[in-house]
Write a protein that holds these residues in place. Sequence first.
Motif, PDB file in Angstrom:
ATOM      1  N   ALA A   1      44.827   8.890  27.094  1.00 18.25           N
ATOM      2  CA  ALA A   1      45.609   8.312  27.834  1.00 18.25           C
ATOM      3  C   ALA A   1      46.730   8.605  28.790  1.00 18.25           C
ATOM      4  N   HIS A   2      47.131   8.650  29.937  1.00 19.02           N
ATOM      5  CA  HIS A   2      47.926   9.616  30.641  1.00 19.02           C
ATOM      6  C   HIS A   2      49.447   9.170  30.612  1.00 19.02           C
ATOM      7  N   GLY A   3      50.177   9.985  31.137  1.00 15.12           N
ATOM      8  CA  GLY A   3      51.344   9.176  31.588  1.00 15.12           C
ATOM      9  C   GLY A   3      51.860   8.550  32.580  1.00 15.12           C
ATOM     10  N   GLY A   4      52.442   7.526  31.931  1.00 15.62           N
ATOM     11  CA  GLY A   4      52.276   6.172  33.350  1.00 15.62           C
ATOM     12  C   GLY A   4      52.195   4.931  32.814  1.00 15.62           C
ATOM     13  N   GLY A   5      50.510   5.137  32.159  1.00 15.62           N
ATOM     14  CA  GLY A   5      49.946   4.548  31.449  1.00 15.62           C
ATOM     15  C   GLY A   5      50.684   3.566  30.712  1.00 15.62           C
ATOM     16  N   TYR A  45      56.056   9.893  22.602  1.00 14.30           N
ATOM     17  CA  TYR A  45      55.487   9.024  22.947  1.00 14.30           C
ATOM     18  C   TYR A  45      55.253   8.200  24.063  1.00 14.30           C
ATOM     19  N   ALA A  46      56.242   7.489  24.007  1.00 14.13           N
ATOM     20  CA  ALA A  46      55.839   6.215  24.446  1.00 14.13           C
ATOM     21  C   ALA A  46      57.061   5.444  24.664  1.00 14.13           C
ATOM     22  N   GLU A  80      54.604   7.724  27.856  1.00 11.61           N
ATOM     23  CA  GLU A  80      55.574   8.925  28.306  1.00 11.61           C
ATOM     24  C   GLU A  80      55.448  10.457  27.904  1.00 11.61           C
ATOM     25  N   ARG A  81      53.969  10.728  26.975  1.00 12.51           N
ATOM     26  CA  ARG A  81      53.914  12.326  26.930  1.00 12.51           C
ATOM     27  C   ARG A  81      52.326  11.748  26.679  1.00 12.51           C
ATOM     28  N   GLU A  82      51.447  12.569  26.405  1.00  9.90           N
ATOM     29  CA  GLU A  82      50.207  12.511  26.107  1.00  9.90           C
ATOM     30  C   GLU A  82      49.732  13.370  24.951  1.00  9.90           C
TER      31      GLU A  82
END
Length: 375
Positions: free
Chosen positions: A110-114, A147-148, A185-187
Amino acid sequence: MKRVFPSSIACGACLLVCAFLLGMSSANAARVRVKDIADFEGVRTNQLIGYGLVVGLHGTGDKLTNVLFTRETLISMLNRLGVNIRDREIQLQTHDVAAVMVTADLPPFAHGGGRIDVTVSATGDATDLTGGTLLVTPLMAADGEVYAVAQGSLATNAFAARGAAASIVHNIPTNGHIANGAVVEREVPVDLSNKKLLHLSLRNPDFTTASRIARAINSALGGTMARVTDPRTVALDLTGRDSVPALSLIGDLMVEPDTLAKVVVDDASGTIVIGNDVRISTVAIAQGNLTIQVTETPMVSQPGPMSNGTTTVAPRTTINVNNGNNAKLGILPNGPTLSNLVSGLNALGVGPRDMISILQAIKADGALQADLEVR
């Protein structure tokens, strides 16, 4: 009034399951992709959790006089937004706010912004979260890092209706979800391109299945890059190979997984699942039904004319017992397949409840050559 207590309860669903399994037993074992039965070690999902507030409820939220943590959270949030009520004599009476726990699974890569889905569950005495909106809630992992961040409108797929003397609740109105409700927010970095030694982890450990996977990989890619280290693990040596294309090819390889001979019984629902490799030794089965029928026929006794008597109800009870005179004795031959087992038990007219007892008795006798798991 009539009450019937049969010891054998017919269940069409169970017979349908048995028929479905019977059809499967005659077919060849299915071949599946490696990526459907195994995972690459290090490629995993991470659990996230957070605490937040749901607002906009129609009087179904927490009672602030009873749930103190909801009250303190609401006051702290208002203070951060510039509304200072902590030092004032203000009695909060709103019932439109609920404290909730928010959970989510952060998938690998999962990447930032996903975006990911979140689940929201009430922690206080709220009765219904339908129609509520979750306020900004940080979601943390086990390391304490965020992380989100979650926010959005809830969907509960439930309803609750109440009247003066009755109420009805469908599903769980205090548990809801928000599709794509959190922003990553964090990968969690996972780099497979530079790794030359990887491990495949089987979801159902088995030496036979692991050996078949290793043979399929070595046959497709050449050499001896795959070897079995234990029933769950297949080690991969990718030295001299481009890791990503190799892993893609390995995941799409078709293998035939092996399964243990096992019978799973859910005693509460009467569900029975019988594996294709289940075998039993020669055994004779006698099965009969016991039915107890209790019939209540109350009679009304009227007083005589011009008397001072009262009307009374005299109970009348009739009990009929069928002790199973139609019991049958059947013999299942040595080493029957799933087809013979299901056909034989169905020929005896055995219902699911009696079938559970029969399977347990066969296992106790040592004739069932399989694991019997009763839930």
